[in-house]
Design a protein around this motif. Structure first.
Motif, PDB file in Angstrom:
ATOM      1  N   MET A  93     -34.927 -27.316 -39.799  1.00  0.00           N
ATOM      2  CA  MET A  93     -33.850 -26.495 -40.496  1.00  0.00           C
ATOM      3  C   MET A  93     -34.549 -25.197 -40.345  1.00  0.00           C
ATOM      4  SD  MET A  93     -32.508 -26.451 -44.303  1.00  0.00           S
ATOM      5  CE  MET A  93     -31.906 -28.039 -44.161  1.00  0.00           C
TER       6      MET A  93
ATOM      7  N   GLU B 264     -30.652 -14.681 -43.986  1.00  0.00           N
ATOM      8  CA  GLU B 264     -29.894 -15.887 -44.031  1.00  0.00           C
ATOM      9  C   GLU B 264     -28.975 -16.050 -42.673  1.00  0.00           C
ATOM     10  OE1 GLU B 264     -29.580 -15.762 -48.877  1.00  0.00           O
ATOM     11  OE2 GLU B 264     -27.862 -15.472 -47.374  1.00  0.00           O
TER      12      GLU B 264
ATOM     13  N   GLN C 282     -31.427 -20.681 -43.096  1.00  0.00           N
ATOM     14  CA  GLN C 282     -30.735 -21.594 -43.670  1.00  0.00           C
ATOM     15  C   GLN C 282     -31.421 -22.351 -45.079  1.00  0.00           C
ATOM     16  OE1 GLN C 282     -29.474 -24.818 -41.065  1.00  0.00           O
ATOM     17  NE2 GLN C 282     -28.295 -25.898 -42.871  1.00  0.00           N
ATOM     18  N   ILE C 283     -32.788 -22.197 -45.161  1.00  0.00           N
ATOM     19  CA  ILE C 283     -33.413 -22.685 -46.246  1.00  0.00           C
ATOM     20  C   ILE C 283     -33.319 -21.647 -47.337  1.00  0.00           C
ATOM     21  CG2 ILE C 283     -35.786 -23.279 -47.210  1.00  0.00           C
ATOM     22  CD1 ILE C 283     -36.492 -24.055 -44.567  1.00  0.00           C
TER      23      ILE C 283
ATOM     24  N   LYS D 291     -31.092 -19.525 -47.734  1.00  0.00           N
ATOM     25  CA  LYS D 291     -29.736 -19.359 -48.459  1.00  0.00           C
ATOM     26  C   LYS D 291     -29.359 -20.526 -49.201  1.00  0.00           C
ATOM     27  CE  LYS D 291     -24.915 -18.689 -46.744  1.00  0.00           C
ATOM     28  NZ  LYS D 291     -23.906 -18.607 -45.827  1.00  0.00           N
ATOM     29  N   GLU D 292     -29.723 -21.826 -48.781  1.00  0.00           N
ATOM     30  CA  GLU D 292     -29.426 -23.022 -49.556  1.00  0.00           C
ATOM     31  C   GLU D 292     -30.031 -23.018 -50.998  1.00  0.00           C
ATOM     32  OE1 GLU D 292     -30.495 -26.651 -47.532  1.00  0.00           O
ATOM     33  OE2 GLU D 292     -28.508 -26.492 -46.050  1.00  0.00           O
ATOM     34  N   GLU D 293     -31.556 -22.563 -50.960  1.00  0.00           N
ATOM     35  CA  GLU D 293     -32.386 -22.231 -52.144  1.00  0.00           C
ATOM     36  C   GLU D 293     -31.703 -21.371 -53.165  1.00  0.00           C
ATOM     37  OE1 GLU D 293     -34.663 -24.261 -53.287  1.00  0.00           O
ATOM     38  OE2 GLU D 293     -34.705 -25.664 -51.522  1.00  0.00           O
ATOM     39  N   ARG D 294     -31.205 -20.148 -52.598  1.00  0.00           N
ATOM     40  CA  ARG D 294     -30.657 -19.096 -53.553  1.00  0.00           C
ATOM     41  C   ARG D 294     -29.422 -19.648 -54.168  1.00  0.00           C
ATOM     42  NH1 ARG D 294     -26.717 -15.783 -52.538  1.00  0.00           N
ATOM     43  NH2 ARG D 294     -26.670 -16.304 -50.221  1.00  0.00           N
ATOM     44  N   THR D 295     -28.429 -20.338 -53.231  1.00  0.00           N
ATOM     45  CA  THR D 295     -27.124 -20.780 -53.935  1.00  0.00           C
ATOM     46  C   THR D 295     -27.390 -21.828 -55.042  1.00  0.00           C
ATOM     47  OG1 THR D 295     -26.903 -22.101 -51.892  1.00  0.00           O
ATOM     48  CG2 THR D 295     -25.844 -19.870 -51.940  1.00  0.00           C
ATOM     49  N   HIS D 296     -28.556 -22.582 -54.546  1.00  0.00           N
ATOM     50  CA  HIS D 296     -28.485 -23.932 -55.398  1.00  0.00           C
ATOM     51  C   HIS D 296     -29.481 -23.077 -56.715  1.00  0.00           C
ATOM     52  CE1 HIS D 296     -30.016 -27.848 -56.858  1.00  0.00           C
ATOM     53  NE2 HIS D 296     -31.117 -27.267 -57.154  1.00  0.00           N
TER      54      HIS D 296
END
Length: 263
Positions: A1, A36, A5-6, A8-13
């Motif tokens: 990954m 991102e 992408q990491i 973006k995922e951690e931020r949205t999580h």
């Protein structure tokens, strides 16, 4: 990954906006968006901060993103070379400033025989002259004398011969000693050709009732070299503080030139 992408995922999580993350990292929202979308990469310092902020291992952020690793390696090398370049520029600037101050405060210098190339010498006859001694009232006859104009040039750095002064430093029964003192100049056009005037001292010396050997006749010409001198200088040994320019035999062969040297 990929790291973008990491992020973006951690931020949205964590239900953070790009603006929230930008404020936390002291960057713009647009830069977070570029991270991102893999249009830009955080530098090594920012990657470490991302690792700490999201509590993620560094190898997890980097191991699968080869392009990111190459970018970081390139950035590290660039910073390393920039540090070397800044160090070199600072060092050069220091030496330039030090040289400028040294030359500015040291407003004069001497030229020695090795610093000059003599291009021409003129010999001017000074005729016999009657003179009254101001101290005794006695009338004196000043003997015939010779004056010389020595033309020379130099390639020595920072030397400007527009302010050259060459004059008799002294004489005895066998030698004349002259010296060349010049101005210093760092920038702008520099004059590299000058003259040494060996003037007659017969009128000045006659005031002190000197003996008859007070002319430039039949004498060698030496150039003073201040860099030869020391505390134990032997004034009787002229070669210890001056270099021979012309012997009296060489000077005798010169033709008489009409004219008068400036006073």
């Amino acid at each position: 990954m990929k790291i973008g992408q990491i992020i973006k995922e951690e931020r949205t999580h964590r239900e953070l906006t790009q603006e929230d993350m930008a404020n936390e990292f002291f960057v713009t929202r647009q830069l977070i968006s570029k991270w991102e979308n893999d249009k830009s990469y955080p530098d090594l310092e920012q990657v470490v901060k991302i690792s700490e902020y999201f509590d993620l291992p560094l190898d997890y952020l980097l191991k699968e993103d080869k392009k990111m690793i190459n970018e970081l390696n390139f950035d590290s090398k660039k910073k390393k070379w920039m540090k070397y370049l800044i160090y070199i520029l600072i060092t050069l600037s220091f030496y330039l400033v030090a040289s400028f101050l040294l030359i500015s405060f040291y407003d004069g210098t001497f030229l020695t025989k090795k610093d000059i190339e003599i291009t021409k010498i003129e010999k001017i006859l000074v005729p016999e002259k009657k003179l009254k001694n101001s101290k005794t009232g006695q009338e004196l006859t000043l003997a015939e004398d010779i004056e010389y104009t020595i033309y020379f040039k130099t390639n020595k750095s920072f030397v400007d011969l527009s302010d050259v002064s060459g004059y008799n430093l002294g004489m005895d029964k066998k030698q004349i000693v002259t010296q060349i003192r010049v101005g210093r100049k760092i920038f702008g056009k520099k004059i590299k050709e000058g003259k040494i005037f060996i003037r007659s001292n017969r009128e000045l010396l006659s005031e002190y009732d000197f003996e008859d050997d007070n002319t430039n006749m039949n004498k060698d010409i030496y150039l003073y070299d201040p860099y030869k001198t020391n505390k134990n200088i032997d004034r009787k040994n002229i070669s210890s503080y001056a270099d021979l320019l012309f012997t009296k035999e060489e000077l005798d062969k010169l033709p008489i030139t009409k004219g008068k040297i400036p006073y």
